[in-house]
Scaffold this motif. Structure first.
Motif, PDB file in Angstrom:
ATOM      1  N   ILE A 245      65.082  39.099 -33.478  1.00  0.00           N
ATOM      2  CA  ILE A 245      66.523  38.904 -33.380  1.00  0.00           C
ATOM      3  C   ILE A 245      66.989  38.284 -34.695  1.00  0.00           C
ATOM      4  O   ILE A 245      66.558  37.180 -35.052  1.00  0.00           O
ATOM      5  CB  ILE A 245      66.879  37.967 -32.211  1.00  0.00           C
ATOM      6  CG1 ILE A 245      66.392  38.577 -30.898  1.00  0.00           C
ATOM      7  CG2 ILE A 245      68.380  37.705 -32.171  1.00  0.00           C
ATOM      8  CD1 ILE A 245      66.328  37.580 -29.760  1.00  0.00           C
ATOM      9  N   LEU A 246      67.815  39.031 -35.416  1.00  0.00           N
ATOM     10  CA  LEU A 246      68.358  38.503 -36.670  1.00  0.00           C
ATOM     11  C   LEU A 246      69.737  37.932 -36.361  1.00  0.00           C
ATOM     12  O   LEU A 246      70.621  38.650 -35.889  1.00  0.00           O
ATOM     13  CB  LEU A 246      68.451  39.607 -37.721  1.00  0.00           C
ATOM     14  CG  LEU A 246      68.878  39.143 -39.109  1.00  0.00           C
ATOM     15  CD1 LEU A 246      67.839  38.224 -39.749  1.00  0.00           C
ATOM     16  CD2 LEU A 246      69.159  40.333 -40.034  1.00  0.00           C
ATOM     17  N   SER A 247      69.888  36.647 -36.603  1.00  0.00           N
ATOM     18  CA  SER A 247      71.145  36.000 -36.232  1.00  0.00           C
ATOM     19  C   SER A 247      71.654  35.108 -37.350  1.00  0.00           C
ATOM     20  O   SER A 247      70.897  34.697 -38.235  1.00  0.00           O
ATOM     21  CB  SER A 247      70.957  35.174 -34.958  1.00  0.00           C
ATOM     22  OG  SER A 247      69.974  34.191 -35.177  1.00  0.00           O
ATOM     23  N   SER A 248      72.952  34.831 -37.290  1.00  0.00           N
ATOM     24  CA  SER A 248      73.556  33.930 -38.266  1.00  0.00           C
ATOM     25  C   SER A 248      74.840  33.364 -37.661  1.00  0.00           C
ATOM     26  O   SER A 248      74.988  33.374 -36.429  1.00  0.00           O
ATOM     27  CB  SER A 248      73.821  34.660 -39.580  1.00  0.00           C
ATOM     28  OG  SER A 248      74.247  33.741 -40.558  1.00  0.00           O
ATOM     29  N   GLU A 249      75.731  32.922 -38.522  1.00  0.00           N
ATOM     30  CA  GLU A 249      76.988  32.339 -38.029  1.00  0.00           C
ATOM     31  C   GLU A 249      78.146  32.775 -38.905  1.00  0.00           C
ATOM     32  O   GLU A 249      77.971  33.137 -40.068  1.00  0.00           O
ATOM     33  CB  GLU A 249      76.903  30.805 -38.064  1.00  0.00           C
ATOM     34  CG  GLU A 249      75.997  30.224 -37.016  1.00  0.00           C
ATOM     35  CD  GLU A 249      75.915  28.702 -37.081  1.00  0.00           C
ATOM     36  OE1 GLU A 249      76.742  28.084 -37.805  1.00  0.00           O
ATOM     37  OE2 GLU A 249      75.026  28.156 -36.409  1.00  0.00           O
ATOM     38  N   ILE A 250      79.325  32.675 -38.308  1.00  0.00           N
ATOM     39  CA  ILE A 250      80.556  32.863 -39.082  1.00  0.00           C
ATOM     40  C   ILE A 250      80.770  31.590 -39.896  1.00  0.00           C
ATOM     41  O   ILE A 250      80.750  30.484 -39.342  1.00  0.00           O
ATOM     42  CB  ILE A 250      81.754  33.112 -38.141  1.00  0.00           C
ATOM     43  CG1 ILE A 250      81.544  34.446 -37.395  1.00  0.00           C
ATOM     44  CG2 ILE A 250      83.063  33.120 -38.918  1.00  0.00           C
ATOM     45  CD1 ILE A 250      82.585  34.708 -36.323  1.00  0.00           C
ATOM     46  N   ILE A 251      80.922  31.740 -41.222  1.00  0.00           N
ATOM     47  CA  ILE A 251      81.082  30.548 -42.070  1.00  0.00           C
ATOM     48  C   ILE A 251      82.491  30.436 -42.655  1.00  0.00           C
ATOM     49  O   ILE A 251      82.824  29.454 -43.300  1.00  0.00           O
ATOM     50  CB  ILE A 251      80.032  30.501 -43.206  1.00  0.00           C
ATOM     51  CG1 ILE A 251      80.113  31.748 -44.097  1.00  0.00           C
ATOM     52  CG2 ILE A 251      78.621  30.360 -42.613  1.00  0.00           C
ATOM     53  CD1 ILE A 251      79.322  31.623 -45.401  1.00  0.00           C
ATOM     54  N   ALA A 252      83.323  31.460 -42.427  1.00  0.00           N
ATOM     55  CA  ALA A 252      84.718  31.386 -42.884  1.00  0.00           C
ATOM     56  C   ALA A 252      85.512  32.472 -42.175  1.00  0.00           C
ATOM     57  O   ALA A 252      84.923  33.442 -41.666  1.00  0.00           O
ATOM     58  CB  ALA A 252      84.818  31.582 -44.392  1.00  0.00           C
ATOM     59  N   ILE A 253      86.812  32.271 -42.107  1.00  0.00           N
ATOM     60  CA  ILE A 253      87.685  33.284 -41.499  1.00  0.00           C
ATOM     61  C   ILE A 253      88.900  33.472 -42.407  1.00  0.00           C
ATOM     62  O   ILE A 253      89.441  32.500 -42.938  1.00  0.00           O
ATOM     63  CB  ILE A 253      88.118  32.847 -40.079  1.00  0.00           C
ATOM     64  CG1 ILE A 253      86.890  32.903 -39.143  1.00  0.00           C
ATOM     65  CG2 ILE A 253      89.244  33.739 -39.538  1.00  0.00           C
ATOM     66  CD1 ILE A 253      87.161  32.475 -37.723  1.00  0.00           C
ATOM     67  N   GLN A 254      89.276  34.715 -42.627  1.00  0.00           N
ATOM     68  CA  GLN A 254      90.478  35.025 -43.406  1.00  0.00           C
ATOM     69  C   GLN A 254      91.426  35.843 -42.547  1.00  0.00           C
ATOM     70  O   GLN A 254      90.998  36.769 -41.864  1.00  0.00           O
ATOM     71  CB  GLN A 254      90.117  35.863 -44.649  1.00  0.00           C
ATOM     72  CG  GLN A 254      89.130  35.238 -45.599  1.00  0.00           C
ATOM     73  CD  GLN A 254      89.693  34.073 -46.393  1.00  0.00           C
ATOM     74  OE1 GLN A 254      90.925  33.916 -46.510  1.00  0.00           O
ATOM     75  NE2 GLN A 254      88.812  33.241 -46.919  1.00  0.00           N
ATOM     76  N   GLU A 255      92.720  35.455 -42.604  1.00  0.00           N
ATOM     77  CA  GLU A 255      93.738  36.277 -41.956  1.00  0.00           C
ATOM     78  C   GLU A 255      94.372  37.118 -43.057  1.00  0.00           C
ATOM     79  O   GLU A 255      94.880  36.577 -44.030  1.00  0.00           O
ATOM     80  CB  GLU A 255      94.829  35.387 -41.319  1.00  0.00           C
ATOM     81  CG  GLU A 255      94.309  34.272 -40.425  1.00  0.00           C
ATOM     82  CD  GLU A 255      94.025  34.740 -38.995  1.00  0.00           C
ATOM     83  OE1 GLU A 255      94.326  35.903 -38.683  1.00  0.00           O
ATOM     84  OE2 GLU A 255      93.486  33.924 -38.214  1.00  0.00           O
TER      85      GLU A 255
END
Ligand code: PLP
Length: 376
Positions: A245-255
């Motif tokens: 299982i390759l996993s990570s995280e959201i580290i930024a969000i742009q609108e």
């Protein structure tokens, strides 16, 4: 805290997949094929996950040492055999079975034997089994049918225990030449008068051609829960489980607004206001740079009752070295820190491969050093 990307190896799934192979093949002997660092899963995971296999098949003497050090006492097979005479002492010391696919390898063995005392020579022959390889049409490694008997007789004359192996070029197809039937016929015909075990079937042949299971099967990709054809639907009904299982995280969000673009080359152009999630995973981690827009990515959503709750969204924009960008417009609940699965339980690795014009094999082998590997 470390960068959040991680490859989790689920040892239990390796065990379950091996069990499945045993069942499908009516308890044939199994070489668990673990070349390329166990298709990217690590030697440690193979040692535990394939403890019920009858042998482990690989390419590097280095891995053989490691497995013996860990305490693996069953067979180990070097699928390409030896690369020089110099390796023979280590082969003997580690009681390693070897493929012999060429007359040059035979010469090395004979030369080495000639330097030994009779006692040492007997020790060599009792510790090292030989799997003679027939080139039945793949035209990569192996003796041609017409030379095979010569090589066999030679090894038998020297006093070795000899088994037989060949490899299929088109086990995932019915009718591409040479077919499994063509190659199997040559294998059977060539070896029919010889003693020893026979082995021919890789994952594809295990799944599609029961009559070629022979004595020892050689599953690779199916043990890791991916499809030998590259299409997940071809294995969906079998119940193989993804081991990585390759996993990570959201580290930024742009609108972003309609007309704005994302990333290098501005490949993605927003058709509407779009919420873009930036995920800590790029091609330097082994994520395929050629992944197209729409490549599935699973985003976990906060839920008090269901830790696996999530939504499949699509990649948008070019994959860069350290990041990918995904479309979060449909899931306002996703935030910085939301967990993401790149492939594994919710996104078959085969699907990611398909969106990148490759196969699961390549993706699992290509996960890079900088990704933390966690063996469960
Ligand atoms: C890699 C390999 C296998 C396993 O193939 P899969 O398609 O992964 O099942 C079997 N035999 C040989 C000789 C191999 O090189």
């Amino acid at each position: 805290m470390n960068r959040p990307i991680q490859a989790t190896i689920v040892t239990q799934n390796l065990k379950d997949n091996l069990n499945k192979v045993k069942n499908i093949t009516n308890q044939r002997f199994v070489w668990a094929v673990i070349k390329a660092n166990v298709y990217g899963h690590s030697i440690k995971s193979a040692f535990e996950g394939f403890s019920q296999a009858d042998g482990l098949a690989l390419l590097d003497l280095h891995d053989v040492h490691e497995l013996r050090k860990m305490g693996w006492t069953k067979r180990i097979l070097l699928l390409e055999g030896i690369f020089s005479e110099k390796e023979i002492p280590q082969i003997i010391q580690n009681e390693c079975s070897i493929v012999v696919h060429h007359f040059l390898q035979l010469e090395w063995i004979e030369q080495y034997l000639s330097k030994l005392t009779p006692f040492e020579a007997e020790d060599f022959k009792s510790r090292v089994e030989i799997w003679l390889k027939l080139n039945s049409g793949m035209n990569r490694l192996g003796f041609k049918s017409g030379e095979y008997g010569l090589a066999y007789n030679h090894l038998i004359h020297l006093g070795f225990k000899v088994h037989h192996l060949t490899h299929f070029a088109n086990a995932d197809e019915e009718s591409v030449f040479p077919t499994v039937a063509d190659q199997w016929e040559i294998f059977e015909h060539t070896t029919q008068w010889m003693d020893g075990f026979r082995s021919a079937a890789n994952s594809s042949a295990i799944l599609k051609f029961p009559h070629v299971h022979a004595d020892w099967v050689r599953p690779g990709i199916m043990l890791y829960g991916a499809s030998p054809t590259g299409k997940y639907q071809d294995i969906a009904h079998i119940g193989l489980k993804p081991a990585m299982i390759l996993s990570s995280e959201i580290i930024a969000i742009q609108e972003i607004s309609k007309g704005d673009t994302v990333g290098y080359g501005s490949r993605f152009v927003a058709k509407q206001n779009t919420r873009v999630g930036i995920v800590a995973c790029g091609y330097a981690d082994g994520y395929p740079r050629h992944a197209k827009d729409g490549t599935p990515v699973w985003v976990f959503l906060p839920s008090p009752s269901d830790s696996q709750l999530g939504v499949k969204v699509g990649l948008i924009g070019r994959v860069s070295m350290d990041m990918i960008t995904i479309d979060l417009t449909a899931i306002p609940q996703a935030t910085i820190g939301s967990k993401v699965e790149l492939w594994g339980e919710h996104v078959p690795i085969d699907d990611v491969a398909m969106f990148s014009d490759t196969v699961g094999y390549e993706l699992m082998c290509a996960v890079t050093q900088r990704v933390q590997l966690k063996v469960l």
